[in-house]
Scaffold this motif. Structure first.
Motif, PDB file in Angstrom:
ATOM      1  N   GLY A  30       1.021  -1.399  -0.089  1.00  0.00           N
ATOM      2  CA  GLY A  30       0.144   0.052  -0.029  1.00  0.00           C
ATOM      3  C   GLY A  30       0.669   1.400  -0.048  1.00  0.00           C
ATOM      4  N   LEU A  31       1.861   1.144   0.881  1.00  0.00           N
ATOM      5  CA  LEU A  31       2.788   2.353   0.906  1.00  0.00           C
ATOM      6  C   LEU A  31       3.687   2.579  -0.346  1.00  0.00           C
ATOM      7  N   ILE A  43      -6.777  -4.757   3.513  1.00  0.00           N
ATOM      8  CA  ILE A  43      -7.979  -3.812   2.979  1.00  0.00           C
ATOM      9  C   ILE A  43      -7.199  -2.590   2.331  1.00  0.00           C
ATOM     10  N   TRP A  44      -6.545  -2.208   2.876  1.00  0.00           N
ATOM     11  CA  TRP A  44      -5.713  -0.766   2.165  1.00  0.00           C
ATOM     12  C   TRP A  44      -4.924  -1.294   0.814  1.00  0.00           C
ATOM     13  N   ALA A  45      -4.122  -2.141   1.163  1.00  0.00           N
ATOM     14  CA  ALA A  45      -3.228  -2.663   0.184  1.00  0.00           C
ATOM     15  C   ALA A  45      -4.155  -3.070  -1.119  1.00  0.00           C
ATOM     16  N   ASP A  46      -5.166  -3.521  -1.000  1.00  0.00           N
ATOM     17  CA  ASP A  46      -6.070  -3.937  -2.324  1.00  0.00           C
ATOM     18  C   ASP A  46      -6.682  -2.941  -2.698  1.00  0.00           C
ATOM     19  N   ALA A  47      -7.013  -1.822  -1.819  1.00  0.00           N
ATOM     20  CA  ALA A  47      -7.722  -0.670  -2.514  1.00  0.00           C
ATOM     21  C   ALA A  47      -6.674   0.232  -3.109  1.00  0.00           C
ATOM     22  N   CYS A  48      -5.412   0.092  -2.521  1.00  0.00           N
ATOM     23  CA  CYS A  48      -4.492   1.153  -3.226  1.00  0.00           C
ATOM     24  C   CYS A  48      -3.916   0.693  -4.351  1.00  0.00           C
ATOM     25  N   SER A  49      -4.056  -0.811  -4.633  1.00  0.00           N
ATOM     26  CA  SER A  49      -3.680  -1.339  -5.831  1.00  0.00           C
ATOM     27  C   SER A  49      -4.363  -1.202  -6.949  1.00  0.00           C
ATOM     28  N   VAL A  50      -5.733  -1.091  -6.896  1.00  0.00           N
ATOM     29  CA  VAL A  50      -6.913  -0.644  -7.791  1.00  0.00           C
ATOM     30  C   VAL A  50      -6.823   0.817  -7.907  1.00  0.00           C
TER      31      VAL A  50
END
Length: 203
Positions: free
Chosen positions: A19-20, A101-108
């Motif tokens: 995410g970062l 959750i954050w990593a998935d959202a950041c990816s998209v």
């Protein structure tokens, strides 16, 4: 493994780094300098205190002027709005559940940002290609390989970087952070150049 599979299997550090890294590559849209996220990267290193993550995150938000989400899409363009929301959604606690959750959202969001900014972009084709890419593209370490049909070069490069970061953390743990940061830095330079060209075109 595909990007979706890598995110599903990543541990807390890998997810937070994923995410970062997405956020780091999009910093040019937030008006930040290249060092603004370094304290958060340092927090993920061996010996970093997970309890300090929330305070460091808040300091970054203050520096970038993202105290809360901007919901009025007329205030700024869609790519910048997505980047702001990415930072606003970052979890205050470093836990695997929240980081996933954050990593998935950041990816998209990051893929969408690169789609919006790609001057060679075909909106309909590329948007349709994203779900397939997330589930099926596997990177074998060959630059330029594995671009799905209909996906623009800028988006495909971002997809490769996301996979690379997750693979580095999965294979080396905290020891993969330096290389992950290098991958992210390369992507940030590319996006900064794209943002600069777009600004000149509007001028």
């Amino acid at each position: 493994m595909s990007l979706v599979e890598l995110i599903a299997q990543a541990d807390e550090r890998g997810l937070a780094a994923s995410g970062l890294a997405c956020l780091d590559r999009c910093v040019p849209l937030l008006g930040g300098d290249d060092e603004v996220l370094r304290p958060l990267w340092a927090n993920l290193a061996m010996g970093g205190d997970p309890a300090a993550w929330g305070e460091l995150l808040e300091q970054v938000r203050v520096k970038l002027g993202v105290a809360e989400v901007m919901d009025d899409e007329g205030v700024e363009d869609e790519a910048a709005l997505l980047a702001r929301r990415m930072l606003a959604a970052a979890p205050a606690v470093r836990s695997a559940a929240e980081a996933r959750i954050w990593a998935d959202a950041c990816s998209v969001a990051s893929l969408q940002i690169h789609r919006l900014l790609d001057p060679a972009e075909d909106d309909v084709a590329s948007a349709a290609a994203l779900p397939q890419a997330l589930n099926s593209v596997r990177v074998g370490g060959v630059p330029g390989a594995g671009r799905p049909e209909g996906m623009s070069p800028l988006v495909a490069a971002e997809l490769r970087r996301q996979v690379s970061v997750l693979e580095l953390l999965a294979g080396h743990g905290a020891g993969g952070l330096r290389r992950a940061l290098e991958v992210s830095t390369e992507g940030r330079r590319v996006l900064r150049a794209v943002v600069s060209r777009r600004a000149r075109g509007r001028g």
